[in-house]
Design an enzyme around this catalytic site. Structure first.
Site, PDB file in Angstrom:
ATOM      1  N   ALA A 175       0.843  -1.207   0.000  1.00 28.38           N
ATOM      2  CA  ALA A 175       0.000   0.000   0.000  1.00 28.38           C
ATOM      3  C   ALA A 175       0.873   1.250   0.000  1.00 28.38           C
ATOM      4  CB  ALA A 175      -0.938  -0.021   1.206  1.00 28.38           C
ATOM      5  N   GLY A 176       2.040   1.124  -0.621  1.00 33.36           N
ATOM      6  CA  GLY A 176       2.946   2.277  -0.727  1.00 33.36           C
ATOM      7  C   GLY A 176       2.451   3.237  -1.793  1.00 33.36           C
TER       8      GLY A 176
ATOM      9  N   GLY B 140       0.826   1.376  -4.877  1.00 34.38           N
ATOM     10  CA  GLY B 140      -0.330   0.586  -4.432  1.00 34.38           C
ATOM     11  C   GLY B 140      -1.502   1.492  -4.082  1.00 34.38           C
TER      12      GLY B 140
ATOM     13  N   ASP C  22      -0.584  -4.389   3.496  1.00 31.37           N
ATOM     14  CA  ASP C  22       0.822  -4.001   3.648  1.00 31.37           C
ATOM     15  C   ASP C  22       1.337  -4.585   4.956  1.00 31.37           C
ATOM     16  OD1 ASP C  22       2.522  -1.533   2.098  1.00 31.37           O
ATOM     17  OD2 ASP C  22       3.296  -2.140   4.059  1.00 31.37           O
TER      18      ASP C  22
ATOM     19  N   ARG D  93      13.428   1.802  -6.396  1.00 29.63           N
ATOM     20  CA  ARG D  93      14.812   2.183  -6.709  1.00 29.63           C
ATOM     21  C   ARG D  93      15.211   3.459  -5.983  1.00 29.63           C
ATOM     22  NH1 ARG D  93      16.307   2.876 -12.754  1.00 29.63           N
ATOM     23  NH2 ARG D  93      14.123   3.314 -13.183  1.00 29.63           N
TER      24      ARG D  93
ATOM     25  N   ASN E 251      13.426  -8.163  -3.591  1.00 31.50           N
ATOM     26  CA  ASN E 251      12.025  -8.157  -3.989  1.00 31.50           C
ATOM     27  C   ASN E 251      11.490  -9.548  -4.312  1.00 31.50           C
ATOM     28  OD1 ASN E 251      11.731  -5.493  -3.507  1.00 31.50           O
ATOM     29  ND2 ASN E 251      11.792  -4.822  -5.627  1.00 31.50           N
TER      30      ASN E 251
ATOM     31  N   ASN F 205       9.500  -4.436  -9.254  1.00 32.88           N
ATOM     32  CA  ASN F 205      10.699  -4.570 -10.089  1.00 32.88           C
ATOM     33  C   ASN F 205      11.720  -5.544  -9.519  1.00 32.88           C
ATOM     34  OD1 ASN F 205      10.500  -2.963 -12.428  1.00 32.88           O
ATOM     35  ND2 ASN F 205      10.673  -1.097 -11.202  1.00 32.88           N
TER      36      ASN F 205
ATOM     37  N   ARG G  68       4.649   7.373 -21.372  1.00 40.24           N
ATOM     38  CA  ARG G  68       5.715   8.389 -21.263  1.00 40.24           C
ATOM     39  C   ARG G  68       6.053   8.913 -22.649  1.00 40.24           C
ATOM     40  NH1 ARG G  68       8.863   5.162 -16.533  1.00 40.24           N
ATOM     41  NH2 ARG G  68       7.913   6.331 -14.824  1.00 40.24           N
TER      42      ARG G  68
ATOM     43  N   HIS H   2      11.331  -4.123 -19.175  1.00 39.87           N
ATOM     44  CA  HIS H   2      11.159  -2.843 -18.496  1.00 39.87           C
ATOM     45  C   HIS H   2      12.510  -2.419 -17.945  1.00 39.87           C
ATOM     46  CE1 HIS H   2       9.160   0.403 -16.597  1.00 39.87           C
ATOM     47  NE2 HIS H   2       9.301  -0.035 -15.370  1.00 39.87           N
TER      48      HIS H   2
HETATM   49  O1  TXD Z   1       6.231   0.025 -14.085  1.00 42.40           O
HETATM   50  C1  TXD Z   1       6.570  -0.610 -13.139  1.00 42.40           C
HETATM   51  N1  TXD Z   1       6.585  -1.927 -13.202  1.00 42.40           N
HETATM   52  C2  TXD Z   1       6.942   0.061 -11.895  1.00 42.40           C
HETATM   53  C3  TXD Z   1       7.487  -0.723 -10.823  1.00 42.40           C
HETATM   54  C4  TXD Z   1       6.596   1.407 -11.652  1.00 42.40           C
HETATM   55  C5  TXD Z   1       6.675   1.927 -10.391  1.00 42.40           C
HETATM   56  C6  TXD Z   1       7.160   1.198  -9.250  1.00 42.40           C
HETATM   57  N2  TXD Z   1       7.673  -0.094  -9.583  1.00 42.40           N
HETATM   58  C7  TXD Z   1       8.103  -0.977  -8.528  1.00 42.40           C
HETATM   59  O2  TXD Z   1       7.004  -1.270  -7.670  1.00 42.40           O
HETATM   60  C8  TXD Z   1       9.167  -0.403  -7.621  1.00 42.40           C
HETATM   61  O3  TXD Z   1      10.446  -0.521  -8.196  1.00 42.40           O
HETATM   62  C9  TXD Z   1       8.993  -1.286  -6.416  1.00 42.40           C
HETATM   63  O4  TXD Z   1       9.637  -2.515  -6.625  1.00 42.40           O
HETATM   64  C10 TXD Z   1       7.475  -1.511  -6.349  1.00 42.40           C
HETATM   65  C11 TXD Z   1       6.752  -0.615  -5.360  1.00 42.40           C
HETATM   66  O5  TXD Z   1       7.027   0.723  -5.652  1.00 42.40           O
HETATM   67  P1  TXD Z   1       6.429   1.912  -4.729  1.00 42.40           P
HETATM   68  O6  TXD Z   1       6.902   3.172  -5.307  1.00 42.40           O
HETATM   69  O7  TXD Z   1       4.993   1.703  -4.533  1.00 42.40           O
HETATM   70  O8  TXD Z   1       7.218   1.651  -3.377  1.00 42.40           O
HETATM   71  P2  TXD Z   1       6.772   2.016  -1.867  1.00 42.40           P
HETATM   72  O9  TXD Z   1       6.055   3.286  -1.818  1.00 42.40           O
HETATM   73  O10 TXD Z   1       7.999   1.843  -1.034  1.00 42.40           O
HETATM   74  O11 TXD Z   1       5.739   0.873  -1.507  1.00 42.40           O
HETATM   75  C12 TXD Z   1       6.099  -0.451  -1.372  1.00 42.40           C
HETATM   76  C13 TXD Z   1       5.268  -0.996  -0.241  1.00 42.40           C
HETATM   77  C14 TXD Z   1       5.613  -0.387   1.126  1.00 42.40           C
HETATM   78  O12 TXD Z   1       4.470   0.204   1.692  1.00 42.40           O
HETATM   79  C15 TXD Z   1       6.092  -1.578   1.934  1.00 42.40           C
HETATM   80  O13 TXD Z   1       5.741  -1.487   3.306  1.00 42.40           O
HETATM   81  C16 TXD Z   1       5.375  -2.705   1.243  1.00 42.40           C
HETATM   82  O14 TXD Z   1       5.480  -2.397  -0.143  1.00 42.40           O
HETATM   83  N3  TXD Z   1       5.928  -4.017   1.518  1.00 42.40           N
HETATM   84  C17 TXD Z   1       5.148  -5.106   1.691  1.00 42.40           C
HETATM   85  N4  TXD Z   1       3.821  -5.256   1.644  1.00 42.40           N
HETATM   86  C18 TXD Z   1       3.330  -6.488   1.869  1.00 42.40           C
HETATM   87  N5  TXD Z   1       4.113  -7.553   2.123  1.00 42.40           N
HETATM   88  C19 TXD Z   1       5.459  -7.444   2.161  1.00 42.40           C
HETATM   89  N6  TXD Z   1       6.237  -8.504   2.392  1.00 42.40           N
HETATM   90  C20 TXD Z   1       6.027  -6.179   1.941  1.00 42.40           C
HETATM   91  N7  TXD Z   1       7.298  -5.698   1.921  1.00 42.40           N
HETATM   92  C21 TXD Z   1       7.222  -4.388   1.660  1.00 42.40           C
END
Ligand code: TXD
Length: 307
Positions: free
Chosen positions: A10-11, A14, A33, A82, A95, A120, A151, A175
């Site tokens: 739910a970052g 999400g 999350d 990243r 990841n 990713n 984009r 990607h």
């Molecule tokens: O186009 C694409 N494919 C992408 C990919 C575009 C944007 C972001 N992309 C990838 O998605 C990025 O490289 C990351 O690997 C993920 C998530 O990116 P986001 O920007 O949403 O990261 P956040 O804000 O850090 O959110 C990740 C959330 C965070 O709230 C953590 O607490 C949670 O993931 N998290 C988990 N949730 C549930 N279960 C587990 N194990 C867990 N670990 C971390």
């Protein structure tokens, strides 16, 4: 019966996905999350926004996967994003563990779900999710191509001052920075891009598209893009739930298409209620095909590392 979409992680992406989906009013939503209280807080906040925009869906947050039971679609965005200077591949092992766990837990509660993977390195994570869930390949799709193409569309629109609705761009491949923007197939209201833009400008747009994710990471300093990736996921979920047979670039499992086997890779896919209905094979030039193969190598290497 109402559709149900569960979003794991739910970052930024999400929760923004939940926002775009709620606006489309196509499903009840669950955010999961590991951070206590956070998915509950974001879900409640979003629920409280819906009277203002007049949408009737339920939004729920939880730290427990049982809340996802009976989902039509599971979106996996959990993971680390990243940081400046990092490539998407640097995230591979950390990841992988997160996506493995999220997949195991969600398939248990939603054995019929279609999976949309975002975490990713995207193509490898989609492959992992398919293996861990033990589902047929058409039930897993990765989001990247809509974003990369959007984009490029945005950059062309900015350059020409023409509505984004008239601009059609197709970016295939993995990607990563080796993605393959198809300038021959891309067009503005039917006119090929190559006929409208001077070569130098087009090259600059292609280059900016390839580095589009990095451009945002550098600006934000903490975290990566989320509005556009989340909008892309919402479009995919919409196409699946409404059985639209919509063709979009996305990461799909290949079994011989484009001469590639046993990898997830960005290709034109047709999305409908069963997930990936078809992989569309474009007639590519030799150069485009060579670029695609080069991009596929990176995806195959990541998958090999996971194995
Ligand atoms: O186009 C694409 N494919 C992408 C990919 C575009 C944007 C972001 N992309 C990838 O998605 C990025 O490289 C990351 O690997 C993920 C998530 O990116 P986001 O920007 O949403 O990261 P956040 O804000 O850090 O959110 C990740 C959330 C965070 O709230 C953590 O607490 C949670 O993931 N998290 C988990 N949730 C549930 N279960 C587990 N194990 C867990 N670990 C971390």
């Amino acid at each position: 019966m109402k559709n149900k979409v569960s979003i794991i992680g739910a970052g930024m992406t999400g929760s923004t996905t939940a926002h775009w989906l709620a606006e489309r009013e196509i499903a009840d939503l669950v955010l999961v999350d590991v951070v206590e209280g956070m998915p509950q807080g974001k879900a409640l906040d979003l629920q409280e926004a819906l009277p203002v925009i007049g949408k009737d869906v339920k939004v729920m947050g939880s730290n427990d996967y049982s809340a996802t039971a009976g989902s039509d679609i599971v979106v996996i965005t959990a993971g680390l994003p990243r940081k400046p200077g990092m490539s998407r591949d640097d995230l591979l092992f950390a990841n992988a563990e997160i996506v493995r766990h999220a997949t195991e837990e969600t398939i248990k509660y939603s054995p019929e779900a279609i999976f949309i993977i975002l975490t990713n390195p995207l193509d490898a994570m989609a492959y992992l999710a398919m293996k861990v869930a033990g589902v047929a390949p058409h039930r897993v799709v990765g989001q990247a191509g809509i974003l990369d193409s959007a984009r490029m569309r945005a950059f062309v629109a900015m350059e020409l001052g023409i509505s984004v609705e008239n601009i059609h761009c197709y970016v295939l491949g993995g990607h990563g920075d080796e993605m393959v923007p198809l300038t021959r197939a891309s067009n503005v209201a039917g006119v090929p891009l190559e006929d409208i833009l001077p070569a130098g400008r087009l090259d600059a747009i292609v280059d900016r598209t390839r580095k589009g994710g990095g451009e945002i990471v550098t600006l934000l300093k903490t975290g990566s893009a989320y509005y556009a990736p989340a909008a892309a996921i919402a479009q995919m979920a919409d196409a699946i739930l409404k059985d639209k047979h919509l063709i979009v670039p996305a990461s799909a499992y290949l079994q011989g298409e484009y001469g590639l086997n046993d990898i997830f890779f960005g290709v034109p896919t047709q999305l409908g209620r069963k997930g990936v209905e078809k992989v569309i094979e474009y007639k590519l030039s030799e150069k485009e095909m060579a670029d695609l193969q080069k991009s596929a190598q990176g995806c195959a290497e990541n998958i090999a590392k996971l194995k």
